[in-house]
Motif scaffolding. Structure first.
Motif, PDB file in Angstrom:
ATOM      1  N   ARG A  45     -86.949  14.208 -29.832  1.00 17.98           N
ATOM      2  CA  ARG A  45     -86.169  15.366 -30.278  1.00 17.98           C
ATOM      3  C   ARG A  45     -85.146  15.711 -29.199  1.00 17.98           C
ATOM      4  NH1 ARG A  45     -86.860  21.082 -29.206  1.00 17.98           N
ATOM      5  NH2 ARG A  45     -85.685  22.301 -30.742  1.00 17.98           N
ATOM      6  N   ALA A  46     -83.892  15.904 -29.585  1.00 18.17           N
ATOM      7  CA  ALA A  46     -82.849  16.232 -28.617  1.00 18.17           C
ATOM      8  C   ALA A  46     -81.952  17.327 -29.155  1.00 18.17           C
ATOM      9  CB  ALA A  46     -82.015  14.993 -28.290  1.00 18.17           C
ATOM     10  N   TYR A  47     -81.412  18.119 -28.245  1.00 20.24           N
ATOM     11  CA  TYR A  47     -80.527  19.209 -28.645  1.00 20.24           C
ATOM     12  C   TYR A  47     -79.474  19.419 -27.557  1.00 20.24           C
ATOM     13  CZ  TYR A  47     -83.532  21.686 -25.350  1.00 20.24           C
ATOM     14  OH  TYR A  47     -84.221  22.037 -24.229  1.00 20.24           O
ATOM     15  N   TYR A  48     -78.314  19.894 -27.973  1.00 22.13           N
ATOM     16  CA  TYR A  48     -77.244  20.267 -27.040  1.00 22.13           C
ATOM     17  C   TYR A  48     -76.541  21.487 -27.630  1.00 22.13           C
ATOM     18  CZ  TYR A  48     -74.037  19.206 -23.149  1.00 22.13           C
ATOM     19  OH  TYR A  48     -73.329  19.245 -21.978  1.00 22.13           O
ATOM     20  N   PHE A  49     -76.757  22.639 -26.997  1.00 24.18           N
ATOM     21  CA  PHE A  49     -76.155  23.881 -27.454  1.00 24.18           C
ATOM     22  C   PHE A  49     -75.310  24.498 -26.354  1.00 24.18           C
ATOM     23  CE2 PHE A  49     -79.976  23.721 -30.167  1.00 24.18           C
ATOM     24  CZ  PHE A  49     -79.417  23.954 -31.406  1.00 24.18           C
ATOM     25  N   ASN A  50     -74.079  24.838 -26.691  1.00 18.01           N
ATOM     26  CA  ASN A  50     -73.309  25.771 -25.870  1.00 18.01           C
ATOM     27  C   ASN A  50     -72.578  26.726 -26.810  1.00 18.01           C
ATOM     28  OD1 ASN A  50     -70.641  24.792 -26.529  1.00 18.01           O
ATOM     29  ND2 ASN A  50     -70.879  23.155 -25.010  1.00 18.01           N
ATOM     30  N   GLN A  51     -71.901  27.705 -26.255  1.00 23.38           N
ATOM     31  CA  GLN A  51     -71.285  28.731 -27.095  1.00 23.38           C
ATOM     32  C   GLN A  51     -69.768  28.693 -27.053  1.00 23.38           C
ATOM     33  OE1 GLN A  51     -73.044  32.306 -25.422  1.00 23.38           O
ATOM     34  NE2 GLN A  51     -71.482  32.447 -23.811  1.00 23.38           N
ATOM     35  N   SER A  52     -69.210  27.566 -26.584  1.00 24.43           N
ATOM     36  CA  SER A  52     -67.755  27.505 -26.401  1.00 24.43           C
ATOM     37  C   SER A  52     -66.984  27.668 -27.705  1.00 24.43           C
ATOM     38  CB  SER A  52     -67.376  26.177 -25.733  1.00 24.43           C
ATOM     39  OG  SER A  52     -67.784  25.068 -26.521  1.00 24.43           O
ATOM     40  N   GLY A  53     -67.529  27.182 -28.808  1.00 25.15           N
ATOM     41  CA  GLY A  53     -66.811  27.246 -30.073  1.00 25.15           C
ATOM     42  C   GLY A  53     -66.686  28.632 -30.658  1.00 25.15           C
ATOM     43  N   ALA A  54     -67.542  29.546 -30.209  1.00 26.17           N
ATOM     44  CA  ALA A  54     -67.495  30.909 -30.735  1.00 26.17           C
ATOM     45  C   ALA A  54     -66.386  31.738 -30.111  1.00 26.17           C
ATOM     46  CB  ALA A  54     -68.847  31.592 -30.497  1.00 26.17           C
TER      47      ALA A  54
ATOM     48  N   GLY B 233     -81.063  19.109 -23.821  1.00 28.74           N
ATOM     49  CA  GLY B 233     -82.447  18.761 -23.531  1.00 28.74           C
ATOM     50  C   GLY B 233     -83.053  17.795 -24.520  1.00 28.74           C
ATOM     51  N   PHE B 234     -84.280  17.352 -24.188  1.00 25.35           N
ATOM     52  CA  PHE B 234     -85.023  16.470 -25.087  1.00 25.35           C
ATOM     53  C   PHE B 234     -86.509  16.736 -24.940  1.00 25.35           C
ATOM     54  CE2 PHE B 234     -84.289  13.880 -21.214  1.00 25.35           C
ATOM     55  CZ  PHE B 234     -85.607  13.622 -20.841  1.00 25.35           C
ATOM     56  N   GLU B 235     -87.261  16.358 -25.982  1.00 20.21           N
ATOM     57  CA  GLU B 235     -88.718  16.322 -25.970  1.00 20.21           C
ATOM     58  C   GLU B 235     -89.137  14.969 -26.527  1.00 20.21           C
ATOM     59  OE1 GLU B 235     -89.958  19.576 -28.365  1.00 20.21           O
ATOM     60  OE2 GLU B 235     -89.054  21.101 -27.076  1.00 20.21           O
ATOM     61  N   ILE B 236     -90.075  14.313 -25.863  1.00 18.75           N
ATOM     62  CA  ILE B 236     -90.546  13.002 -26.290  1.00 18.75           C
ATOM     63  C   ILE B 236     -92.071  13.051 -26.369  1.00 18.75           C
ATOM     64  CG2 ILE B 236     -90.455  10.514 -25.877  1.00 18.75           C
ATOM     65  CD1 ILE B 236     -88.151  11.025 -23.913  1.00 18.75           C
ATOM     66  N   TYR B 237     -92.623  12.669 -27.520  1.00 19.66           N
ATOM     67  CA  TYR B 237     -94.054  12.741 -27.747  1.00 19.66           C
ATOM     68  C   TYR B 237     -94.601  11.342 -28.038  1.00 19.66           C
ATOM     69  CZ  TYR B 237     -93.015  17.689 -28.174  1.00 19.66           C
ATOM     70  OH  TYR B 237     -92.579  18.968 -27.928  1.00 19.66           O
ATOM     71  N   GLY B 238     -95.620  10.950 -27.273  1.00 20.48           N
ATOM     72  CA  GLY B 238     -96.225   9.638 -27.438  1.00 20.48           C
ATOM     73  C   GLY B 238     -97.735   9.706 -27.500  1.00 20.48           C
ATOM     74  N   SER B 239     -98.365   8.555 -27.668  1.00 19.23           N
ATOM     75  CA  SER B 239     -99.820   8.494 -27.832  1.00 19.23           C
ATOM     76  C   SER B 239    -100.568   8.853 -26.559  1.00 19.23           C
ATOM     77  CB  SER B 239    -100.227   7.097 -28.294  1.00 19.23           C
ATOM     78  OG  SER B 239     -99.834   6.103 -27.333  1.00 19.23           O
ATOM     79  N   LYS B 240     -99.923   8.721 -25.404  1.00 18.42           N
ATOM     80  CA  LYS B 240    -100.587   9.003 -24.133  1.00 18.42           C
ATOM     81  C   LYS B 240    -100.046  10.246 -23.435  1.00 18.42           C
ATOM     82  CE  LYS B 240    -101.823   4.208 -23.012  1.00 18.42           C
ATOM     83  NZ  LYS B 240    -101.681   3.129 -21.975  1.00 18.42           N
ATOM     84  N   GLY B 241     -99.021  10.868 -23.992  1.00 20.30           N
ATOM     85  CA  GLY B 241     -98.473  12.041 -23.330  1.00 20.30           C
ATOM     86  C   GLY B 241     -97.114  12.413 -23.853  1.00 20.30           C
ATOM     87  N   SER B 242     -96.472  13.366 -23.181  1.00 22.83           N
ATOM     88  CA  SER B 242     -95.162  13.846 -23.613  1.00 22.83           C
ATOM     89  C   SER B 242     -94.321  14.242 -22.413  1.00 22.83           C
ATOM     90  CB  SER B 242     -95.320  15.041 -24.568  1.00 22.83           C
ATOM     91  OG  SER B 242     -95.963  16.128 -23.907  1.00 22.83           O
TER      92      SER B 242
END
Length: 363
Positions: A159-168, A254-263
């Protein structure tokens, strides 16, 4: 007696925000990396003479020029660094490569797959670099190391995301990043390109995807936000969300990575830390670890400060350049290069195609 260092004369096209980050790296890299090169900030080129001259004084460029065509072919220039709006990347890169220069380019590589293909082919036999600098965040490099060591096991979710508020900010709508003719796209090229490069670096190739894009500002001809679902070649599933209307976030990458042995979890707004959960620990000890990635024995800890002393955004450019020059000295291929960025460009095109059609796009 130490061997004399080979001087590389640099011409940089551009004098905006990102040109400051590049200039700082050119001046600082020799202080943090042991290299057989010395860098000379020879000439900087831009269109606004008054702003250009002030920039050159502040960042110690020897010369200024208003015409990039006359700069990239100069016999005394070894490296051309492209730090201008996306629509100018291709003509400058093609001219510089034809002149036999080492070529650096900001992301995204181009405004289309067709342009990117020409650029990647033009530099195939020339040392080249694309400034996907987040690969050199020590915490991200450590995440890469742990994934390759198998600490996460089989990857299930990315899961990945990139948020800023420059466009507002209505005033930002007048800048080149908000015009398709100069930028090629909005949040897709500006923000999502970083997420995709990091994802491919950490989790491998994407097999197919489905996307939607949204423009919030009336009359704007680029996307303000984009959401993507994807299948990776390793069997994991992924989601990506990028928006320039993330009000309250300055640079939430940021990102989140989830696997069988950890995250693992990471956010650039706390860039010196990496969250790690080890599912192989005894049950009573299983908890997320908040790892301060400043050494000892962490990526780049021997290049920068002592353990516990934080680094910043600028160090990611220094490390990118340091790794490139190390590879150049060893005659090794550097990554990410134009071909890596062209692979990401193809994903960006698939995102736009899927968002327009509402259908899944294969890669």
């Amino acid at each position: 007696m130490p061997e004399p260092k080979r001087q590389l004369n640099i011409a940089m096209i551009g004098s905006g925000f990102i040109a400051r980050a590049h200039s700082n790296a050119f001046h600082q890299v020799g202080h943090f990396f042991d290299l057989p090169f010395s860098l000379c900030t020879k000439v900087v080129c831009a269109r606004d003479r008054k702003k250009l001259e002030a920039f050159a004084r502040q960042w110690e460029w020897q010369e200024t020029a208003l015409d990039w065509q006359s700069v990239v072919t100069r016999s005394d220039i070894d490296v051309v660094d492209i730090a201008v709006p996306n629509g100018l990347h291709a003509p400058i890169a093609l001219a510089a490569s034809k002149a036999g220069k080492i070529v650096f380019c900001e992301k995204p590589l181009a405004v289309s797959v067709e342009e990117g293909t020409k650029m990647a082919e033009a530099v195939r036999n020339i040392p080249n670099l694309v400034w996907f600098n987040y690969r050199r965040v020590p915490a991200i490099a450590l995440a890469k190391q742990w994934i390759e060591e198998g600490r996460l096991g089989q990857i299930f979710h990315y899961r990945a995301y990139y948020f800023n508020q420059s466009g507002a900010d209505p005033a930002k709508g007048q800048t080149w990043r908000y015009h398709r003719s100069e930028a090629g796209s909005g949040a897709i090229g500006d923000l999502l390109s970083h997420l995709l490069d990091t994802a491919r670096y950490l989790n491998g190739d994407i097999r197919d995807l489905s996307a939607m894009a949204k423009t919030f500002a009336p009359g704007r001809d680029v996307d303000d936000a984009v959401l993507v679902m994807a299948h990776f070649s390793n069997g994991s599933v992924g989601s990506f969300e990028a928006s320039r209307f993330g009000v309250g976030r300055r640079n939430g990458n940021g990102f989140e990575i989830y696997g069988s042995k950890g995250s693992l979890a990471f956010d650039l707004e706390d860039m010196n830390r990496l969250q790690f959960f080890d599912a192989t620990d005894p049950a009573a000890l299983r908890a997320a670890r908040n790892v301060l990635v400043t050494g000892p024995d962490h990526p780049y800890s021997s290049n920068f400060w002592k353990p516990g002393h934080l680094i910043g955004y600028e160090h990611t450019f220094i490390a990118t350049l340091g790794d490139f020059l190390t590879a150049l000295a060893r005659k090794e291929v550097f990554h990410p290069n134009f071909q890596d960025a062209q692979d990401t460009q193809q994903i960006l095109a698939a995102v736009e195609s899927s968002a327009a059609s509402g259908e899944w796009a294969k890669l």
